[in-house]
Design a protein around this motif. Structure first.
Motif, PDB file in Angstrom:
ATOM      1  N   ARG A 106     -70.839   5.254  36.524  1.00  0.00           N
ATOM      2  CA  ARG A 106     -70.928   6.957  36.662  1.00  0.00           C
ATOM      3  C   ARG A 106     -71.525   7.347  37.905  1.00  0.00           C
ATOM      4  NH1 ARG A 106     -73.821   7.707  32.581  1.00  0.00           N
ATOM      5  NH2 ARG A 106     -72.025   8.149  31.181  1.00  0.00           N
ATOM      6  N   GLY A 141     -69.130   6.444  40.778  1.00  0.00           N
ATOM      7  CA  GLY A 141     -68.040   7.358  40.723  1.00  0.00           C
ATOM      8  C   GLY A 141     -68.394   8.720  41.396  1.00  0.00           C
ATOM      9  N   THR A 142     -69.705   9.360  40.851  1.00  0.00           N
ATOM     10  CA  THR A 142     -69.954  10.731  41.009  1.00  0.00           C
ATOM     11  C   THR A 142     -70.092  10.938  42.514  1.00  0.00           C
ATOM     12  OG1 THR A 142     -70.858  10.894  38.782  1.00  0.00           O
ATOM     13  CG2 THR A 142     -71.619  12.556  40.573  1.00  0.00           C
ATOM     14  N   ARG A 143     -70.906  10.114  43.016  1.00  0.00           N
ATOM     15  CA  ARG A 143     -71.423  10.223  44.385  1.00  0.00           C
ATOM     16  C   ARG A 143     -70.369   9.707  45.627  1.00  0.00           C
ATOM     17  NH1 ARG A 143     -77.274   8.481  47.579  1.00  0.00           N
ATOM     18  NH2 ARG A 143     -76.548   8.887  49.454  1.00  0.00           N
ATOM     19  N   ALA A 182     -66.992   7.620  44.810  1.00  0.00           N
ATOM     20  CA  ALA A 182     -65.550   7.645  44.498  1.00  0.00           C
ATOM     21  C   ALA A 182     -64.969   8.987  44.279  1.00  0.00           C
ATOM     22  CB  ALA A 182     -65.305   6.763  43.149  1.00  0.00           C
ATOM     23  N   ALA A 183     -65.673  10.083  43.839  1.00  0.00           N
ATOM     24  CA  ALA A 183     -65.124  11.176  43.445  1.00  0.00           C
ATOM     25  C   ALA A 183     -64.467  11.782  44.973  1.00  0.00           C
ATOM     26  CB  ALA A 183     -66.031  12.050  43.065  1.00  0.00           C
ATOM     27  N   ASP A 184     -63.335  12.090  45.000  1.00  0.00           N
ATOM     28  CA  ASP A 184     -62.511  12.887  45.949  1.00  0.00           C
ATOM     29  C   ASP A 184     -62.709  12.114  47.491  1.00  0.00           C
ATOM     30  OD1 ASP A 184     -61.937  15.012  44.555  1.00  0.00           O
ATOM     31  OD2 ASP A 184     -64.104  15.924  44.962  1.00  0.00           O
ATOM     32  N   SER A 185     -62.560  10.407  47.257  1.00  0.00           N
ATOM     33  CA  SER A 185     -62.700   9.830  48.296  1.00  0.00           C
ATOM     34  C   SER A 185     -61.345   8.857  48.450  1.00  0.00           C
ATOM     35  CB  SER A 185     -63.875   9.034  48.277  1.00  0.00           C
ATOM     36  OG  SER A 185     -63.902   7.863  49.293  1.00  0.00           O
ATOM     37  N   HIS A 222     -63.285   3.491  45.787  1.00  0.00           N
ATOM     38  CA  HIS A 222     -62.411   3.370  44.578  1.00  0.00           C
ATOM     39  C   HIS A 222     -63.426   2.607  43.246  1.00  0.00           C
ATOM     40  CE1 HIS A 222     -59.214   4.020  47.251  1.00  0.00           C
ATOM     41  NE2 HIS A 222     -59.463   3.049  47.989  1.00  0.00           N
TER      42      HIS A 222
END
Length: 196
Positions: free
Chosen positions: A49, A52-54, A56-59, A63
């Motif tokens: 988490r 993913g939050t910092r 992988a989100a919108d990148s 991944h």
């Protein structure tokens, strides 16, 4: 510097406290078109988490592969990550791997990438060099592993590595290890196939 596409795999298990620092150091290197795949064994501390939050989100470059099933362990995680790398649309030329707990120095990544670009099939960032292996504990295990794999590597247990795509394509179907034994298994398989 190389224009080859490179994926950095970071297997994690409960590394919420260190994954930001590792990622900040990796990103600060400025390696062009480097992608990162964190493969997390469903960490109870929420490492997946946190990353993913910092990151992988919108990148398009970062991944996350969260492994929620019962088959946990480095061997399972790396085999799944290698397959992900081979199947991904980015068509990675090189695959690097390092720890997510700050034990591996990200500043070495570019040298590893350059060694692969110059023709090496497999590169290992060894944690120590020289000296005679002890007959006790891990050093004895290392000596036995070197003999078994036939690989000219002092530190068989180092997980700070890199591979050309062709190596993973050739050996992945043969890999069976479920835990840390995958480190020696990969080197043995690559050596048997004549990779350097």
């Amino acid at each position: 510097m190389t224009d080859s596409r490179t994926l950095l795999i970071i297997p994690t298990k409960n590394e919420h406290q260190t994954i930001h620092r590792v990622m900040e150091e990796v990103v600060a290197l400025g390696i062009e078109d480097l992608h990162v795949l964190v493969v997390d064994d469903d960490s109870i501390d929420g490492t997946w988490r946190t990353y993913g939050t910092r990151w992988a989100a919108d990148s398009e470059h970062h991944h996350l592969l969260r492994r929620c099933g019962p088959q946990k362990g480095r061997g399972y995680a790396l085999r799944e990550a290698y397959q992900w790398a081979l199947d991904h649309e980015s068509g990675y030329d090189f695959v690097l791997e390092m720890a997510g707990n700050t034990t591996d120095d990200p500043s070495v990544l570019q040298s590893m990438q350059e060694a692969l670009s110059s023709g090496s099939d497999v590169v290992i960032a060894e944690r120590e060099q020289g000296g005679e292996p002890s007959t006790e504990g891990p050093r004895r295990t290392q000596t036995l592993a070197r003999m078994a794999t036939g690989a000219p590597v002092h530190d068989i247990e180092s997980g700070f590595r890199g591979y050309r795509r062709e190596v993973l394509e050739a050996i992945l179907p043969r890999l069976k290890a479920t835990s840390h034994g995958i480190k020696a298994e990969v080197l043995a398989a690559a050596t048997r196939r004549g990779f350097t």
